[in-house]
Design an enzyme around this catalytic site. Sequence first.
Site, PDB file in Angstrom:
ATOM      1  N   PHE A  64      42.341   5.193  27.745  1.00 25.27           N
ATOM      2  CA  PHE A  64      43.411   5.935  28.406  1.00 25.27           C
ATOM      3  C   PHE A  64      42.860   7.188  29.077  1.00 25.27           C
ATOM      4  O   PHE A  64      42.143   7.969  28.474  1.00 25.27           O
ATOM      5  CB  PHE A  64      44.484   6.326  27.379  1.00 25.27           C
ATOM      6  CG  PHE A  64      45.598   7.155  27.947  1.00 25.27           C
ATOM      7  CD1 PHE A  64      46.486   6.620  28.858  1.00 25.27           C
ATOM      8  CD2 PHE A  64      45.744   8.484  27.578  1.00 25.27           C
ATOM      9  CE1 PHE A  64      47.514   7.382  29.393  1.00 25.27           C
ATOM     10  CE2 PHE A  64      46.763   9.265  28.093  1.00 25.27           C
ATOM     11  CZ  PHE A  64      47.650   8.706  29.006  1.00 25.27           C
ATOM     12  N   GLN A  65      43.180   7.345  30.349  1.00 27.81           N
ATOM     13  CA  GLN A  65      42.743   8.472  31.176  1.00 27.81           C
ATOM     14  C   GLN A  65      41.216   8.614  31.216  1.00 27.81           C
ATOM     15  O   GLN A  65      40.672   9.721  31.180  1.00 27.81           O
ATOM     16  CB  GLN A  65      43.406   9.777  30.720  1.00 27.81           C
ATOM     17  CG  GLN A  65      44.898   9.811  31.012  1.00 27.81           C
ATOM     18  CD  GLN A  65      45.501  11.199  30.917  1.00 27.81           C
ATOM     19  OE1 GLN A  65      45.010  12.053  30.181  1.00 27.81           O
ATOM     20  NE2 GLN A  65      46.585  11.428  31.642  1.00 27.81           N
ATOM     21  N   MET A 123      47.705  19.046  66.023  1.00 34.36           N
ATOM     22  CA  MET A 123      46.317  18.780  66.409  1.00 34.36           C
ATOM     23  C   MET A 123      46.095  17.283  66.591  1.00 34.36           C
ATOM     24  O   MET A 123      45.373  16.858  67.510  1.00 34.36           O
ATOM     25  CB  MET A 123      45.337  19.353  65.387  1.00 34.36           C
ATOM     26  CG  MET A 123      43.866  19.227  65.799  1.00 34.36           C
ATOM     27  SD  MET A 123      43.489  20.043  67.368  1.00 34.36           S
ATOM     28  CE  MET A 123      42.873  21.616  66.783  1.00 34.36           C
ATOM     29  N   GLU A 182      45.619  19.768  40.290  1.00 36.31           N
ATOM     30  CA  GLU A 182      44.200  20.010  40.013  1.00 36.31           C
ATOM     31  C   GLU A 182      43.367  20.268  41.259  1.00 36.31           C
ATOM     32  O   GLU A 182      42.448  21.097  41.236  1.00 36.31           O
ATOM     33  CB  GLU A 182      43.599  18.817  39.244  1.00 36.31           C
ATOM     34  CG  GLU A 182      44.097  18.672  37.823  1.00 36.31           C
ATOM     35  CD  GLU A 182      45.332  17.790  37.699  1.00 36.31           C
ATOM     36  OE1 GLU A 182      45.739  17.475  36.572  1.00 36.31           O
ATOM     37  OE2 GLU A 182      45.887  17.408  38.770  1.00 36.31           O
ATOM     38  N   LYS A 185      35.420  14.683  24.675  1.00 38.53           N
ATOM     39  CA  LYS A 185      36.189  15.461  23.703  1.00 38.53           C
ATOM     40  C   LYS A 185      35.437  15.633  22.388  1.00 38.53           C
ATOM     41  O   LYS A 185      35.443  16.723  21.795  1.00 38.53           O
ATOM     42  CB  LYS A 185      37.534  14.770  23.467  1.00 38.53           C
ATOM     43  CG  LYS A 185      38.532  15.583  22.673  1.00 38.53           C
ATOM     44  CD  LYS A 185      39.882  14.877  22.641  1.00 38.53           C
ATOM     45  CE  LYS A 185      40.927  15.699  21.893  1.00 38.53           C
ATOM     46  NZ  LYS A 185      42.255  15.017  21.890  1.00 38.53           N
TER      47      LYS A 185
END
Length: 560
Positions: A116-117, A473, A54, A166
Amino acid sequence: MGQETRVRTGARAVMEVLQAEEVELVFGYPGGAVLPLYHELARTSIRHILVRQEQNAVHAASGYARASGKTGVCFATSGPGATNLVTGIATAYMDSVPVVIFTGQVPTSQVGSDAFQETDITGITIPITKHNYLVKDGEELPRIVKEAFYIASTGRPGPVLVDLPKDVALALCQTPVPEKVELRGYKPTYQGHPGQLRALAKLLQEAERPVLFAGGGVVASGAEGYLRELAEKIQAPVATSLTGLGAFPEDNPLALGMVGLHGKPCANHAVMECDLLVGLGVRFDDRVTGAIEKFAPQAKIAHVDIDPAEIGKNVRVDLPLVGDISCVLKELLPLVEPATHPTWLERVKTLRNNYPLTYGRGGEVRPQWVIERLGEMTRGRAIITTDVGQHQMWAALFYGYTEPRTFISSCGLGTMGYGLPAAIGAALARPDRQVWVITGDGSFQMGMAELGTAVEQGLPLKILLFNNQSLAMVRQLQHFYYERQYTAVKFTGNPDFVRLAECYGATGLRITKQEEVVPVLARAMQNDGLTLIECLISEEEMVYPMVLNGAALNEMLLPE
């Protein structure tokens, strides 16, 4: 469409706004909570680009936005999908990139229940978004999404997040898509104040040693033509920030190049010797100024920016001017008389001759030389994306940018893993341009799964990977600041990057000697498919110039 009233789901209303905004493609990664959007997306002509993680959806949307000048769009699901976006959102925020992010969320009845989530993504992203929304009423969706695009793309651009539960996405909505957006309290200033414009014109006329300092705001506002006209009208040298690369062509005799801690010596000296420094769409961040109390000691400073919060934030400002760079320069040009500064330009020429950009000692293959050859072979017209590290600075210093929107990198946040997904977005935005990723073995391994996305989309990206088996670096910082104690910077488990490319169905090439550079670059340029070039370099390579902590810009370390 704007006044049509009909019943449809909230998710469908979102698609109507995307279509009204002429969105061509969306980057994303689906999951349960965001499936209503995906269900409706499939019923449109909008193209979906499936990334492998993502965070890279935001990076790709950012690359698309920066290459095209349009607003990038990405989708992700709730919970871990949303939190994986955070670094990408912060990256876009720091570099003022317009991106609209849609995240799925658990149903409103479960918000706050640790379902959940579930994560509070709006709370998490408050500091790194220009604005964000948690949508609770489907009837508000058309307005909110329309506002999101307006906010992201106007004034100082930036990311806007829309968190969509949702049940709201599935609920029926009959509110039409609004024709326009009116937000009380949000009125970006585009036109410059007449009095301040006249004052700036007066300063420019009186200056004997002026320097124009162009930042990312010049690119964002499409002001490069006005900048060049002003510079040539008053014969003023032009320096750029990292995000400003390409705003002024580096083959122009007035070009100084990048200024800052790793800036070109001539640019740094000119800033320290000028009597007027005009900042155009720049933040004057610490990577530009060096020791702030020593910055531009002989100069009056004028600062032009569309964001008033940036003016005077980091450096003293003698003349503030709020406005869009393109509008301001267009208004300023008629107020300024032609001028010449022969003594100053001769001094700049002397600085350029006395402090050339050189490499110093190195290994078998010099990365700076490789990038110079790439610049010559592409005539400075390819789109270059980079990751973060030594290679980023070499790409900034040695390529030679001649056009805006051709240098795309994580400049403010310094995000490793940015280069490849950003290149995917840039290539989709500009299929007419060759796109090169300049990266290192450390950064590349943070985003190399996107090779799958690039191959799947048939993108002929060219990847120049400098492999020194080191976080070089970081190693360089340890060299100068930590008694050369090189801790946790050596990679001993790197993959064979050539074979890795071949595993994805791409072409893999390798450079081990200086004489192989030009033939291998030419072979890559002639290849119609994705090509990765692994270029083996020494871990002891350094980025020069380098301004150490507490030093002024003209107190640079230069190669021996």
